[in-house]
Design an enzyme around this catalytic site. Structure first.
Site, PDB file in Angstrom:
ATOM      1  N   PRO A  23       0.920  -1.200  -0.008  1.00 21.79           N
ATOM      2  CA  PRO A  23      -0.002   0.074  -0.049  1.00 21.79           C
ATOM      3  C   PRO A  23       0.877   1.387  -0.105  1.00 21.79           C
ATOM      4  CG  PRO A  23      -0.747  -1.402   1.554  1.00 21.79           C
ATOM      5  CD  PRO A  23       0.604  -2.125   1.099  1.00 21.79           C
ATOM      6  N   ALA A  57      -3.315   3.229   2.358  1.00 24.88           N
ATOM      7  CA  ALA A  57      -3.930   3.089   3.584  1.00 24.88           C
ATOM      8  C   ALA A  57      -5.380   4.083   3.276  1.00 24.88           C
ATOM      9  CB  ALA A  57      -3.158   3.873   4.610  1.00 24.88           C
ATOM     10  N   GLN A 102      -6.211  -1.474   2.536  1.00 23.09           N
ATOM     11  CA  GLN A 102      -5.761  -1.598   3.936  1.00 23.09           C
ATOM     12  C   GLN A 102      -6.447  -0.380   4.407  1.00 23.09           C
ATOM     13  OE1 GLN A 102      -1.898   1.027   4.964  1.00 23.09           O
ATOM     14  NE2 GLN A 102      -1.170  -0.954   5.480  1.00 23.09           N
ATOM     15  N   TYR A 184      -0.079   5.093  13.621  1.00 21.66           N
ATOM     16  CA  TYR A 184      -1.574   5.362  13.645  1.00 21.66           C
ATOM     17  C   TYR A 184      -2.234   4.862  14.480  1.00 21.66           C
ATOM     18  CZ  TYR A 184       0.070   6.736   8.952  1.00 21.66           C
ATOM     19  OH  TYR A 184       0.927   7.690   7.931  1.00 21.66           O
ATOM     20  N   GLY A 324       7.160  -1.511  -2.636  1.00 24.56           N
ATOM     21  CA  GLY A 324       6.463  -0.499  -2.988  1.00 24.56           C
ATOM     22  C   GLY A 324       7.309   0.557  -3.873  1.00 24.56           C
TER      23      GLY A 324
END
Length: 364
Positions: A23, A57, A102, A184, A324
């Site tokens: 992600p 995300a 995600q 987070y 990524g």
């Protein structure tokens, strides 16, 4: 035979290879809604040949966005916009490619500028909103002070994760990944660096795991068995008083007990820390989790070469490799990796004239 390009079954899901597109936030949504940028971005990655493509995300409530540009799945408009993107991605993806999303809540790291605008906490003139967290402690000096969540707020967010997961199921995602890392909200509850509560949601390690596990339990219960549910977890906070690899193993084992099929191991992000970044720097954390918790494990972080990814899987350090930045640099990374490793990968028929020279027997 290449280990990286071998098929893999995890829970209800069979993947054509061990490569996942990690992600990657694009900060390009409008009130959580995907637009044309997401359409081209996800369609490009869908053609990559990776066995699994995981979207960025995605906030479960409006106040859970990192920036004004974050993708969301908290409204009907969000759901409609993602339906367009996912349908188009499936249209161009090779047969067998799986798609995940995600789900996340930024907690005290919400209400910030986009990275290319500075990445700082939003000022008064930038339409900020109230951030929330397990404790009323800012992420860093100069940041906003979050509001400490009460039980009603905790229940609201748990429900928001379930609602977003149900939207993801309606959209047809194969995988739902819960974001328990990168500083987070769910990571904030887990880490002693950000959670100084002394109630049922904080204190010792077991109580600090309680809210992330409550979310995982609720999502797993709400999602059909044929959908794989995974979690991205923290291998280390990189600070002496923070989470350690032992905590990662304990969290992974607890998630397995809640029916979570796989964990992706990353690190850092909950506080400023001296992280020793380098190629595959998080692989040792993932290896410990895989060996000690006995759960399917994905690893991410500075993995860029085919040989490096092949060795990680072949040596049993992780079951999947999430990539990524290398896919941003070269959306055909998997094609090149297959060529180097003497393997093959599915490509769209329209592109087979480019791929055919790599692998014998391909029609073009």
């Amino acid at each position: 035979m290449s280990a990286l390009f071998s098929a893999y079954r995890c829970g209800p899901l069979k993947l054509s290879n061990r490569i996942a597109v990690s992600p990657m936030c694009q900060y390009s949504a409008n009130d959580g809604c995907a637009g044309d940028w997401h359409l081209q971005h996800v369609m490009t990655l869908a053609m990559s040949g990776a066995g699994l493509v995981i979207l960025e995300a995605t906030a479960v409530e409006r106040a859970g966005r990192i920036t004004h540009g974050d993708l969301g799945l908290y409204s009907d408009a969000n759901e409609r916009s993602l339906a367009r993107v996912l349908a188009s991605a499936r249209e161009v993806a090779p047969h067998g490619t799986k798609f995940g999303i995600q789900l996340s809540h930024a907690g005290r790291k919400a209400s910030t500028e986009r990275p290319w605008e500075g990445g700082r906490a939003l000022g008064v003139s930038h339409d900020p909103w109230q951030a929330v967290a397990p404790s009323a402690a800012p992420f860093a000096d100069g940041w906003h002070v979050p509001e400490e969540l009460d039980d009603a707020g905790i229940e609201r967010i748990r429900t928001a994760f379930v609602d977003a997961a149900e939207r993801a199921v309606r959209l047809g995602f194969d995988v739902i990944e819960l974001h328990l890392a990168h500083g987070y909200l769910l990571h904030q509850f887990h880490s002693p660096l950000s959670n100084d509560r002394q109630d049922a949601w904080g204190g010792d390690a077991e109580r600090r795991r309680a809210f992330p596990l409550a979310v995982a339990r609720a999502v797993r219960h709400a999602v059909p068995a044929e959908i794989l549910v995974s979690a991205r977890i923290t291998g280390s906070d990189w600070l002496e008083d923070g989470l350690s690899p032992d905590d990662a193993v304990a969290m992974a084992a607890a998630l397995k007990g809640e029916g979570i099929d796989m964990v992706c191991v990353t690190s850092g992000g909950v506080a400023t820390a001296p992280i020793k970044v380098g190629p595959g720097y998080q692989v040792p954390f993932a290896e410990q989790v895989r060996q000690r918790a006995g759960i399917a494990t994905q690893v991410v972080g500075m993995i860029a070469s085919a040989a490096q990814a092949e060795a990680i899987v072949a040596e049993g350090k992780a079951d999947l490799v999430a990539i990524g930045r290398a896919f941003l640099d070269d959306p055909r990374w998997a094609w090149q990796a297959a060529k180097q490793l003497g393997a093959s990968v599915d490509v769209p028929p329209q592109y087979q004239r480019a791929a055919a020279p790599y692998w014998q027997g391909r029609a073009c």
